[in-house]
Design an enzyme around this catalytic site. Structure first.
Site, PDB file in Angstrom:
ATOM      1  N   ASP A   1     127.117  61.457  32.818  1.00 45.42           N
ATOM      2  CA  ASP A   1     126.479  61.770  31.536  1.00 45.42           C
ATOM      3  C   ASP A   1     127.391  61.403  30.368  1.00 45.42           C
ATOM      4  O   ASP A   1     127.418  62.072  29.347  1.00 45.42           O
ATOM      5  CB  ASP A   1     126.062  63.254  31.476  1.00 45.42           C
ATOM      6  CG  ASP A   1     125.220  63.584  30.247  1.00 45.42           C
ATOM      7  OD1 ASP A   1     124.656  62.659  29.644  1.00 45.42           O
ATOM      8  OD2 ASP A   1     125.144  64.766  29.888  1.00 45.42           O
TER       9      ASP A   1
ATOM     10  N   ASN B   1     123.293  58.193  28.495  1.00 52.37           N
ATOM     11  CA  ASN B   1     123.566  58.219  29.928  1.00 52.37           C
ATOM     12  C   ASN B   1     122.376  57.744  30.757  1.00 52.37           C
ATOM     13  O   ASN B   1     121.267  57.604  30.259  1.00 52.37           O
ATOM     14  CB  ASN B   1     123.935  59.639  30.350  1.00 52.37           C
ATOM     15  CG  ASN B   1     122.842  60.634  30.019  1.00 52.37           C
ATOM     16  OD1 ASN B   1     122.725  61.072  28.888  1.00 52.37           O
ATOM     17  ND2 ASN B   1     122.008  60.979  30.989  1.00 52.37           N
TER      18      ASN B   1
ATOM     19  N   GLU C   1     117.550  63.102  30.606  1.00 52.79           N
ATOM     20  CA  GLU C   1     117.590  64.010  31.758  1.00 52.79           C
ATOM     21  C   GLU C   1     116.194  64.239  32.335  1.00 52.79           C
ATOM     22  O   GLU C   1     116.025  64.484  33.513  1.00 52.79           O
ATOM     23  CB  GLU C   1     118.224  65.348  31.365  1.00 52.79           C
ATOM     24  CG  GLU C   1     119.742  65.334  31.389  1.00 52.79           C
ATOM     25  CD  GLU C   1     120.356  64.441  30.340  1.00 52.79           C
ATOM     26  OE1 GLU C   1     119.741  64.260  29.267  1.00 52.79           O
ATOM     27  OE2 GLU C   1     121.447  63.901  30.584  1.00 52.79           O
TER      28      GLU C   1
HETATM   29 CA    CA Z   1     122.689  63.360  28.477  1.00 52.45          CA
END
Ligand code: CA
Length: 732
Positions: free
Chosen positions: A352, A307, A230
């Protein structure tokens, strides 16, 4: 709709998103300490004198391979290389479990999440704690033999999405291996805890990498990945020589800067599936932050890839493409790191949907053919059974509600997405949310019953494209912040506008991987619960968010025994046996960021705080666990802050972009990271010193002066105070 119902729905949605956001991989920490808990500091724990003489046997791949011959030990992360997490012990069983009691417990001196699997070798237990600390205990008495503190800088916590956690150590040939939050791999002497070597595993220490996963060891190599997608990093896994720490191989999971040479041939293949965009500037993601499994049958290492960074492909790779090896299971040669095969669970991932969840290996008959299989329940809601010899997909049943795709086409192996759930142009409630239908919490597999036990959950999120991208068609990476591509700043409004969310719940279930049928299921009010252990005694153990450690009948899910630990659980239990006595051990302490809304009063973390403990049980154990006091969570008088509605609005956006991942959506925290509505007057006085000057950095609350200036810190403060005043008024 009546306001009460509406609030309940929004609350459920908020809880979902808080978890979802937290869970993916990263942010900051401790603003205030609103409970009586001691503020934890990263001070040295130190090596204590060895009074107890350990008898650590030689642990090597031979012994781990034959772990069933010594069921009294728990030698590796998932007990054996197959990682089935099934204990062959049966002294504690469906008949005797009513006599199960506490044998001993240890105060882990932590108020952060404890996620580790203890390793038991002969009479020693090795377990990691928050801040990547390691402890060795006498497994019979709980006496501490040694401890090791890698002294992770407190400010590194800002790089961690989901708190300063560690999921465990590996033990091999007289050594203990631990990976620290700040990216070091460390080898310790198992008898003394003395450090033998340490290597930096990070390709760039300026990037927001963290390590929370447990290393795995085989054939003289220790394997480790990292997290941070992220924040914008590039994923990879590295193998090191167990004796020297020398790097043996490294496998990148996503392609890098296309102007530079490919690091290995698989990157040339992967690069063809990334189209347009400048993903390498954000990093691409694909971190391997949890599952790495060694397979002695084929000398493979399977890595579970995470992800994309950001989540949305339209930003990451606007020309489309599968974006290999995001959300994939990749089989590597354990000696060379070269790829043998891969299976991508979610091509072009937009949600994700990591495939980092635990992988379980087994031998089973599938359609009349004996197969060596790998099983995984990744976030995307499908349960995969894959032939380990060649990567062939054998089964892909939904194990939980999932609306983003209707099914997996077994000819192509690809999920068939539901176009009505495309959120690029319009906000959609999607199941699973970023928390997944199942996350890192361990599954357990009973091969005789042919059942996988899954701590599953249904936790939707309202996905909407990021406002900046919608308005300008551009997206700028936030260095040191979250990069999802979806709208977080206005997330409370986005959810309110999205209509009624699907129901959020936890579901503990017994699942047949071949038929996709549920043998039984137990619905749980809250879904952020602990990992599992099934045993030959016919029991299934799980700790939950209410602070209950439960034993269920593995055949039908009937609750047979429960113990109030006054602390919410995430970690998986293990079982071992010494001198004829079977034990069950588990760490208590929730988190993974600040997961639950402070409005849910029966969560143990909210009610009692989050006092981390190691709990060990045996039949006729009679140790009493002291009951903690219930925390006063009434909202104090707030300071008089002058701020315009416009300032408070901007504060709300900044809060949700920067603070909410740890401190909770709409400033409702869940009992682990401080709830800012409960700040004392003294904390209000030094609010900007905390946010801008980093005066609490040692606890993980590093300075955010790189993202926030003084005016914006004041606006965030004003929003926090306005939320506190709203909830204080509502409570009266
Ligand atoms: Ca993640």
């Amino acid at each position: 709709m009546k306001p009460v119902t509406r609030n309940a729905l929004i609350l459920a949605a908020v809880i979902t998103v808080v978890i979802a956001i937290l869970l993916s991989n990263n942010l900051s920490n401790n603003l205030t300490n609103n409970s009586q808990q001691p503020i934890e500091e990263t001070t040295e724990v130190g090596n204590t004198a060895i009074e107890f003489v350990p008898t650590i046997g030689l642990i090597d791949e031979e012994r781990i391979n034959n772990a069933d011959k010594e069921p009294g030990n728990w030698l590796a992360y998932g007990r054996t290389y197959e990682e089935q997490r099934f204990s062959p012990l049966d002294q504690i069983n469906t008949e005797s479990v009513s006599k199960l009691g506490l044998a001993w417990f240890v105060d882990m001196r932590s108020n952060r999440a404890l996620e580790a699997t203890p390793i038991i070798v002969d009479n020693m237990m090795f377990v990691s704690s928050a801040w990547s600390r390691v402890y060795a205990f006498n497994a019979v008495t709980g006496e501490e033999i040694w401890s090791f503190d890698p002294k992770v800088p407190g400010a590194w916590a800002r790089k961690a999405c989901c708190d300063v956690v560690n999921r465990g150590v590996a033990v091999y040939k007289g050594r203990v291996y631990v990976a620290s939050l700040d990216g070091r791999l460390i080898s310790l002497d198992a008898a003394s805890g003395k450090q033998l070597w340490e290597v930096n595993t990070l390709i760039d220490r300026e990037r927001d990498y963290t390590i929370t996963g447990a290393p795995r060891v085989a054939n003289g190599k220790v394997f480790i990945g990292n997290g941070g997608a992220e924040y914008g990093v590039r994923g990879y896994v590295t193998a090191y020589d167990t004796e020297t720490g020398a790097q043996v191989w490294r496998f990148y999971t996503v392609p890098g800067d296309p102007s530079l040479p490919f690091e290995h041939p698989e990157m040339e293949m992967a690069a063809k599936t990334w189209k347009g965009g400048e993903w390498w500037k954000i990093g691409g993601g694909g971190t391997v932050w949890n599952s790495i499994v060694y397979d002695p049958d084929f000398n493979n290492v399977y890595i579970g890839v995470g992800n994309g960074s950001p989540w949305t492909r339209v930003i990451r790779s606007p020309g489309g493409g599968d974006n290999l090896f995001l959300s994939s299971i990749v089989a590597l040669d354990a000696d060379t790191g070269r790829m043998k095969w891969y299976y991508q669970t979610t091509p072009g991932d937009n949600w994700d949907y990591t495939a980092v969840q635990d992988m379980v290996l087994a031998d089973m008959e599938v359609d009349g053919v004996e197969r060596k299989v790998l099983m995984q329940a990744p976030k995307n809601g499908f349960f995969y059974v894959i032939d380990r010899s060649n990567g062939e997909l054998l089964r892909a049943h939904k194990y939980v509600a999932a609306n983003w795709a209707t099914h997996v086409d077994m000819e192509t192996g690809r999920p068939v997405e539901d176009p009505a759930l495309d959120y690029i142009t319009e906000t959609k409630w999607i199941l699973p949310g970023p928390l997944g239908g199942h996350n890192w919490q361990a599954m357990s597999y009973d091969k005789e019953k042919g059942l996988m036990y899954i701590p599953a959950m249904e936790s939707p999120l309202a996905y909407a494209m990021n406002d900046e991208w919608k308005n300008t068609g551009t997206y700028k990476r936030v260095v040191g912040g979250w990069n999802t591509g979806i709208e977080l700043g206005r997330i409370v409004q986005v959810m309110a506008d999205a209509g009624d969310p699907p129901k959020a719940r936890g579901i503990l279930k017994a699942f047949d991987p071949l038929t996709g049928k549920e043998a039984w299921a137990v619905e749980q009010l809250h879904y952020w619960n602990g990992g599992l252990l099934a045993t030959k005694g016919g029991l299934l153990f799980q700790g939950n968010s209410l602070g209950e450690f439960n034993a269920f009948n593995a055949d039908d899910g009937e609750l047979l025994w429960t113990f109030n630990a006054y602390t919410s659980f995430l970690a998986p239990p293990v079982s071992y046996q010494i001198d004829g006595v079977q034990y069950v051990a588990i760490l208590a302490g929730t988190g993974g960021g600040d997961l639950f809304s402070g409005e849910v009063p029966n969560l143990a973390s909210v009610k009692y705080g989050n006092f981390g403990k190691l709990l060990v049980f045996k039949l006729n154990g009679n140790v009493e666990l002291p009951a903690p006091t219930v925390i006063d969570r009434s909202i104090p008088e707030q300071p008089d802050l002058q701020a315009s509605a416009e300032d408070i609005n901007r504060g709300e956006r900044l809060y949700h972009e920067t603070c909410a991942v740890c401190h909770g959506l709409a400033v409702k925290a869940g009992g682990v990271i401080p709830d800012l509505r409960l700040m004392s007057g003294a904390k209000h006085e030094i609010f900007n010193k905390i946010v801008l000057d980093g005066v609490l950095a040692v606890n993980g609350m590093a300075s955010f002066a790189d993202l926030i200036d003084e005016g914006d810190a004041n606006r965030i403060h004003a929003y926090v105070v306005s939320r506190a005043n709203e909830d204080k008024a509502a409570a009266q």
